[in-house]
Design a protein around this motif. Sequence first.
Motif, PDB file in Angstrom:
ATOM      1  N   ILE A  30       0.813  -1.193  -0.020  1.00 59.50           N
ATOM      2  CA  ILE A  30      -0.020  -0.004  -0.039  1.00 59.50           C
ATOM      3  C   ILE A  30       0.962   1.354   0.125  1.00 59.50           C
ATOM      4  O   ILE A  30       0.540   2.288  -0.677  1.00 59.50           O
ATOM      5  N   ARG A  31       2.059   1.229   0.655  1.00 61.74           N
ATOM      6  CA  ARG A  31       3.130   2.334   0.605  1.00 61.74           C
ATOM      7  C   ARG A  31       3.428   2.554  -0.735  1.00 61.74           C
ATOM      8  O   ARG A  31       3.414   3.861  -1.118  1.00 61.74           O
ATOM      9  N   LYS A  32       3.764   1.625  -1.375  1.00 62.34           N
ATOM     10  CA  LYS A  32       4.385   1.590  -2.869  1.00 62.34           C
ATOM     11  C   LYS A  32       3.438   2.320  -3.762  1.00 62.34           C
ATOM     12  O   LYS A  32       3.674   3.142  -4.669  1.00 62.34           O
ATOM     13  N   LEU A  56     -14.247   1.806   0.551  1.00 66.61           N
ATOM     14  CA  LEU A  56     -14.207   1.771   2.099  1.00 66.61           C
ATOM     15  C   LEU A  56     -14.317   2.864   3.086  1.00 66.61           C
ATOM     16  O   LEU A  56     -14.193   2.869   4.244  1.00 66.61           O
ATOM     17  N   ARG A  57     -14.512   4.209   2.371  1.00 65.85           N
ATOM     18  CA  ARG A  57     -14.705   5.198   3.041  1.00 65.85           C
ATOM     19  C   ARG A  57     -13.516   5.438   4.107  1.00 65.85           C
ATOM     20  O   ARG A  57     -13.748   5.732   5.196  1.00 65.85           O
ATOM     21  N   ALA A 110      -5.977  -0.462   7.587  1.00 65.89           N
ATOM     22  CA  ALA A 110      -6.318  -1.383   8.433  1.00 65.89           C
ATOM     23  C   ALA A 110      -7.688  -2.006   7.784  1.00 65.89           C
ATOM     24  O   ALA A 110      -7.994  -3.014   8.133  1.00 65.89           O
ATOM     25  N   LEU A 111      -8.485  -1.210   7.123  1.00 61.55           N
ATOM     26  CA  LEU A 111      -9.606  -1.820   6.481  1.00 61.55           C
ATOM     27  C   LEU A 111      -9.382  -2.903   5.511  1.00 61.55           C
ATOM     28  O   LEU A 111     -10.135  -3.611   5.444  1.00 61.55           O
ATOM     29  N   VAL A 112      -8.264  -2.413   4.543  1.00 60.63           N
ATOM     30  CA  VAL A 112      -7.930  -3.540   3.501  1.00 60.63           C
ATOM     31  C   VAL A 112      -7.540  -4.905   4.266  1.00 60.63           C
ATOM     32  O   VAL A 112      -7.968  -5.929   3.839  1.00 60.63           O
ATOM     33  N   GLN A 117      -8.458 -10.302   5.559  1.00 62.27           N
ATOM     34  CA  GLN A 117      -8.595 -11.300   6.680  1.00 62.27           C
ATOM     35  C   GLN A 117     -10.055 -12.134   6.734  1.00 62.27           C
ATOM     36  O   GLN A 117     -10.225 -13.196   6.997  1.00 62.27           O
ATOM     37  N   GLU A 118     -11.133 -11.400   6.483  1.00 60.84           N
ATOM     38  CA  GLU A 118     -12.478 -11.992   6.345  1.00 60.84           C
ATOM     39  C   GLU A 118     -12.589 -12.729   5.436  1.00 60.84           C
ATOM     40  O   GLU A 118     -13.101 -13.905   5.340  1.00 60.84           O
TER      41      GLU A 118
END
Length: 153
Positions: A30-32, A56-57, A110-112, A117-118
């Motif tokens: 995600i940083r990249k 994801l707002r 955190a949402l991603v 994980q879900e």
Amino acid sequence: MGQCGITSSKTVLVFLNLIFWVEDEVDHSIRKVYNGYNGTNPDAASRAIDYVQRQLRCCGIHNYSDWENTVWFKQTKNNSVPLSCCKAALSNCTGSLTRPMDLYSEGCEALVVKKLQEIMMYVIWAALAFAAIQAVETAILDTSQLGLHDDWN
């Protein structure tokens, strides 16, 4: 039946390890992607970030201030974040950092990770269900073969 259980246990352990690996990999990736954001529609990475932020707002990696450290932010010099950070209900949002109340405050990382994980948990449950079906099937076959063997004697 024992072999089936061992194989299934190994599979579940692999998936559990993947769940923890996902978080580290998402952080790096995600940083990249955020650093490669250029705000143009044809760019796949930029479209992906905008899509994730809208769906994801969320805004930024940890929060909207993460955008201040990106090449895009420094090049645009307009003290704003992408419009995909704007709360959906606001039609006049410009992404300006002077109006943080117009922006999603939660970061996307955190949402991603949570979503991935879900998904992984669904895969684990499916693997467990498959293992259970195999175990029952093996037990039934073993039982039926014992019955046939007794008839031959």
